[in-house]
Structures are given as structure tokens and as C-alpha cells.
Design an enzyme around this catalytic site. Structure first.
Site, PDB file in Angstrom:
ATOM      1  N   ASP A  33       0.746 -17.844   6.554  1.00  0.00           N
ATOM      2  CA  ASP A  33       1.773 -18.714   6.500  1.00  0.00           C
ATOM      3  C   ASP A  33       2.426 -18.583   7.953  1.00  0.00           C
ATOM      4  O   ASP A  33       2.026 -17.655   8.908  1.00  0.00           O
ATOM      5  CB  ASP A  33       2.855 -18.268   5.619  1.00  0.00           C
ATOM      6  CG  ASP A  33       3.726 -19.392   5.132  1.00  0.00           C
ATOM      7  OD1 ASP A  33       3.613 -20.755   5.842  1.00  0.00           O
ATOM      8  OD2 ASP A  33       4.305 -19.387   4.100  1.00  0.00           O
ATOM      9  N   TYR A  90      -3.918  -6.664   2.851  1.00  0.00           N
ATOM     10  CA  TYR A  90      -2.769  -7.157   3.742  1.00  0.00           C
ATOM     11  C   TYR A  90      -1.883  -5.722   3.985  1.00  0.00           C
ATOM     12  O   TYR A  90      -1.986  -4.726   3.107  1.00  0.00           O
ATOM     13  CB  TYR A  90      -1.950  -8.048   2.838  1.00  0.00           C
ATOM     14  CG  TYR A  90      -2.430  -9.413   3.165  1.00  0.00           C
ATOM     15  CD1 TYR A  90      -2.136 -10.196   4.134  1.00  0.00           C
ATOM     16  CD2 TYR A  90      -3.481 -10.191   2.133  1.00  0.00           C
ATOM     17  CE1 TYR A  90      -2.434 -11.675   4.157  1.00  0.00           C
ATOM     18  CE2 TYR A  90      -3.774 -11.375   2.330  1.00  0.00           C
ATOM     19  CZ  TYR A  90      -3.283 -12.262   3.422  1.00  0.00           C
ATOM     20  OH  TYR A  90      -3.668 -13.383   3.559  1.00  0.00           O
TER      21      TYR A  90
END
Length: 262
Positions: A52, A110
Site C-alpha cells: 500500500d 512483514y
């Protein structure tokens, strides 16, 4: 025609995400422009997943098919001379014709980083979320362990998720402290839209004492986004690594990674 796999890192601060968009600057657009300048080809690259706006990457992977005669080992250096300074190609290698960087992936990791100092670190402010008040890191570590395994993560994804189902597997999830920084590392077979950021926002409530560690399981089982905490800020999230199995990229046909949208 060759299929080339590429590992890329980027600072997401000034990007509107990885994937090409009708507006805003994107990582994909910059890379495709660099390929055009280098080989003259109009190529659409295939990313291992979308990150994003504001999210960073140390180990994003993409692949593309090319008719160029440029040696594979020269692509990284050649592209870096044509890319902006906030994108760096780390490696390029030949992959099988049917290799697909998203569908072939098996695991992604992540990292979300919190700056727990009284004052923010001015040099790391673009990569850490500053939280100056005390957090119970042990409670957060206990809470995130409830998410390990295969679950329906509806509660921990955006209501705007377009996936047909929200079942994902988390292999590892743990915290590490590094000076004044608290890192969450989370590895799974795929991630939903805003999934890591919603998990982190909910864990911050645990760390603040607003929720108990066991509430992470209750929220998970409730399958309602409204049960979870806020979506944490994007700038502290980094895609660390994409893995393709012990057999390397040739082992990709056994994978069923869903596209993520962090």
C-alpha cells in the site's frame, strides 16, 4: 523469450503503493519505465504482491518476460542506473517460463516497527511508528501468538477486501526489541488488505491495557472487523522477504499463495 525474476527494495514514503494506479507515483510504473529505457520493450511486470501507499520493501520480488539479449546478471546494475534513488534492484536471475512471482510464492514476512522512545528518532521517523507512552510488550507478544495457525482473518482485514475468502496461515509471529524499537515479525502464506496493520493496531490496544492478550483470539473467532482495533499507520510496515520453497523457484508449482494487498 526469457522469464527473469528480480528482487527489489524500495522506500515507500513517496509512492502511492507498488502496483500501477491511474493516479500517483508507483514502484511498478518506475520500474517499467526503466525497462523501457533499457531494452525498448513495453513490459508489464508481475509483483509478488501489492504494498500500500507508504509501505516499504526490503525483499519484494517481481518477474517479467523479455526478448532482450541483455545478460541476466547485468539487469540489476543496468536498471539501477535508470531508477530513482528510492528504488534499488538487488538481484536478477532466470526462472522457468511458468514461474509467477505471486502464484509461485510460499511464504512472506512483514515487519512492523514501533519507536517507544520519549522522543522520535529523527533518522528513523519514516520507518517507525512513534508511541511515546509505555507499552506492555510481553502482553503484546502473548496476544499475537493466538494468531499463529490457519484461521479466518475477517476480523483483521479491511472491510474493503475483495478476496473470496479470508482464510490464511500464519507460520510465525513474534516481537523483537532493538534499543528503543519494538519490531513485530509476521510470516504467512498470504496476507489480506491491511491485515498486518489491523493486527498491529489491535496489539497496540493490548499493549496499552485496553485489551487482554486472550482478546486477540476472541476477536479472531468473532469474524467482524468492528471487533478489532484501528489500522496502524503504513510507514512503519516493511515487506522483508518472499520465499519460494527449499527447492527454489523450480518448486513453485506446489504453492497456492494468494495475492496480498498490504
Amino acid at each position: 523469450m526469457r522469464n527473469i525474476g528480480v528482487k527489489v527494495s524500495y522506500d515507500g514514503t513517496n509512492f502511492n503503493g507498488f502496483q500501477s494506479q491511474p493516479y500517483g507515483r508507483t514502484v511498478q510504473d518506475e520500474i517499467e519505465k526503466a525497462i523501457k529505457h533499457l531494452s525498448g520493450e513495453n513490459i508489464i511486470i508481475i509483483g509478488s504482491g501489492r504494498t500500500d501507499a507508504g509501505v516499504h520493501a526490503l525483499g519484494q520480488v517481481f518477474n517479467f518476460h523479455t526478448s532482450s539479449t541483455i545478460p541476466t546478471e547485468r539487469w540489476a546494475i543496468a536498471l539501477n542506473t535508470r531508477l530513482p534513488k528510492d528504488i534499488v534492484i538487488l538481484d536478477a536471475w532466470n526462472v522457468p517460463d511458468n514461474f509467477h512471482s505471486r502464484r509461485s510464492a510460499k511464504r512472506k514476512t512483514y515487519r512492523y516497527t514501533i519507536d517507544m522512545g520519549k522522543f522520535p528518532d529523527v533518522f528513523a521517523r519514516s520507518y517507525r511508528f512513534h508511541h511515546p507512552t509505555k507499552l506492555n510488550a510481553e502482553a503484546m507478544a502473548e496476544g499475537v501468538r493466538h494468531l499463529i495457525g490457519t484461521h479466518d482473518f475477517t476480523s483483521y482485514t479491511s472491510i474493503h477486501s475483495t478476496k473470496p475468502h479470508h482464510i490464511r496461515t500464519i507460520y510465525e509471529a513474534y516481537f523483537e526489541q532493538e534499543g528503543g524499537a519494538l519490531h513485530l515479525y509476521i510470516t504467512g502464506n498470504g496476507f489480506l488488505y491491511n491485515m498486518v496493520r489491523v493486527i498491529m493496531g489491535t496489539l497496540l490496544w493490548v499493549g496499552q491495557g485496553k485489551l487482554k492478550p486472550d482478546d486477540m483470539k476472541r476477536i479472531l473467532e468473532g469474524k467482524l472487523r468492528s471487533l478489532a482495533g484501528p489500522t496502524a499507520m503504513p510507514h512503519a510496515l516493511t515487506l522483508m522477504d518472499v520465499e519460494y520453497g527449499e527447492g527454489g523457484v523450480a518448486d513453485h508449482l506446489n504453492s497456492s499463495m494468494d495475492e496480498d494487498d498490504e
